[in-house]
Design an enzyme around this catalytic site. Sequence first.
Site, PDB file in Angstrom:
ATOM      1  N   GLU A 154      36.174  26.407  42.810  1.00  0.00           N
ATOM      2  CA  GLU A 154      36.370  26.010  41.422  1.00  0.00           C
ATOM      3  C   GLU A 154      37.499  24.976  41.279  1.00  0.00           C
ATOM      4  OE1 GLU A 154      34.464  26.740  39.070  1.00  0.00           O
ATOM      5  OE2 GLU A 154      35.516  26.598  37.159  1.00  0.00           O
ATOM      6  N   ASP A 155      38.585  25.166  42.014  1.00  0.00           N
ATOM      7  CA  ASP A 155      39.789  24.368  41.762  1.00  0.00           C
ATOM      8  C   ASP A 155      40.129  23.298  42.795  1.00  0.00           C
ATOM      9  OD1 ASP A 155      40.065  25.971  39.595  1.00  0.00           O
ATOM     10  OD2 ASP A 155      41.695  27.201  40.391  1.00  0.00           O
TER      11      ASP A 155
END
Length: 717
Positions: A76-77
């Site tokens: 996600e990051d």
Amino acid sequence: MLDQDQLVERVKSYLPNLDEALLRKACEFSKEAHGSQKRESGDPYYQHPLEVAGIMSEMKLDLASIITALLHDTVEDTDVSLADIEKLFGTEVAKLVDGVTKLTKIEFQPDHIRQAENFRKLLVAMSEDIRVLLVKLADRMHNMRTLIYVKSPEKRLRIAHETMEIYAPLAERIGMQKIKNELQDLSFRELHPEAHKSIVSRLEYLRQEGTQLVERIVEHIEHTLKEADIKAYVYGREKTPCSIWQKMERKNMNFEQLSDIMAFRILVDGIPECYHALGAIHSTYHMIPNSFKDFISTPKDNGYKSLHTIVLGPEQQRIEVQIRTHEMHEIAEMGVAAHWSYKQGSLFLVDGKQYRWLRELLSILDQASGPEEFLENTKLEMYYEQVFCFTPKGNLIDLPRGATPVDFAYAVHSNVGHQCVGAKVNGRIVPLRTQLQNGDQVEIIRSKTQVPSAAWEKFVVTGKARSEIKRFLRTQQREEYISLGKAILSKAFKQEGQDMTEKELEPVVKAYKNKTLDDIYASVGEGTITRADIIKIVFPDRKQADPAKKSPFSFLGFNRNKVLKNEEDAISIKGLIPGMAMHFAGCCHPLPGDRIVGIVHTGKGITIHTIDCDMLENYSSTPERWIDVSWEKENNDDFHTGRIKAIVSHESGSLAMLANTIAKDMSNISNLKIVSRSTDFFEIMVDIDVRGTKHLSTIITDLRSKPCIHSVERYKS
Ligand code: MN
């Protein structure tokens, strides 16, 4: 703060055969992926996944779960892809990380706290593997522990609220009391800082007042049990500020009235010892009436087992005493996570019907030979029969498994259902019969001119959608029967040399006492009342003519076309929807441009045949059922099924030639059947969508011009 070496040591302590290199590789990978990212606390971001892995190790989880915790925010990051993870750590870890990433995404749907119960179900349903859910809980736990560093007060409140409404109950559902308590308390501190502060300081004060009170009571209880010859481990604890506050609220008491803020636990070896210990406690201290609860013979829904009682303790204060076995204790604290630390030993079974999933979980555990296999098989079955989808605004719609966008539309509102023409799932247009998946965002495309289709009935799964569609179709069918009945009667009147007016119909309404005029029209359209019935009432003096003679079709068996001289007289089938009051015969596939005739079927409206259809012979003795019908002149927009029979060469490319020709003529093949084949030829039957006879003959002519196509005929059975 945890470091890599400490994590490795911890995991090693319960997984002696640990692949240490792999664990260290995951640590390094996560550290590198998060690079210079920072938490709001100022710590390097990498500390977060490391701590989450630490929490997972407290639950004594397997290596795949620990690695998943380390990698849970990378996809996600950071720039890391799932494919990278799969390559380095295998499919199992990649699948788990993918699961956690999906949960993280739905977490940010707006408004989900309002629907906390559904959202909890969604989280569980989407987790599929219980380890995904456990990573998510551990993630939340660490975020709550570091909540004070989050600068925005709104964000802090939102996270705390979410934790209180969604994650703490979830932890309780899967029996993880310890995690539930901590999550609840951390949220409580944020949501009600004043109450939290005052309860904590009251507890502090009491602690100073009753110096070593807890210790003295523990000693007393220990002594009591020793006298009764029971081996037990006794300890005392204060209840958490949040549970004290909840009790104050629930029982509407103030702090002073709330005496049982101290709780004591007695852990013994087996179930008989539990009751033994209970006997010893009750015979030594006064029991507070109605306070005894036996969760061993009747466990809680989440599998919790224990004996609870409140007694007047040795120093005359009310204390709560919980008695359970060591195993029950570990399961109460760790929930499902405790199960795999019990390879053998007695398992408890849950009787609650609604918690089938837990029983299944336990029966898997029962059959699994080792903890690894247990984890492998532990797919969450809890909400297997449901799917949860979002509206574009983020509202959750709870549907049964197998539900389609049409079910979704009706679940939102009946008008949304009625006007549904299409659907976008996660931004892509999909067929209306598509089965929805958990977490799908569904946008219904509406049109004011759309009406529900009878075909929907075949694929919807919710009762609401089905009954709404049925109701709509019934209303619409009635309207069609009414307009058809009106047309039939007005034509019958014309043949009698009269115009049909409401006044003329008065005797009819009188004759059918229970029917309105519309009911009568509908019955005529439907075929349950005939034209002749009505004519007899309106023109009673008129001698009934021989219906066969009256019928324009009395020459049956001769040239039928001649009879339809006056097309003005025919009833237009314009506006009638196939499948409602009118059906097109499957034998002759009538097309606009064909001379057609309608046959009334009692209770089913009319079936349209071509005038030369062989099936009409079956109705030659009942001319009163025949109705002269016509196509609407400008009927060119609708497509109808035309059926052709073709004989094509058995050579490569001949079918493609056929299909291309049909496509070029702006038609579409809806069905194709090979009737027979020989070494040289195929005989095929093709259903194509055409606007009318002209369109069909254009296509037939074009097909005939192709060398590989031997013959083409319009086909009527
Ligand atoms: Mn995280």
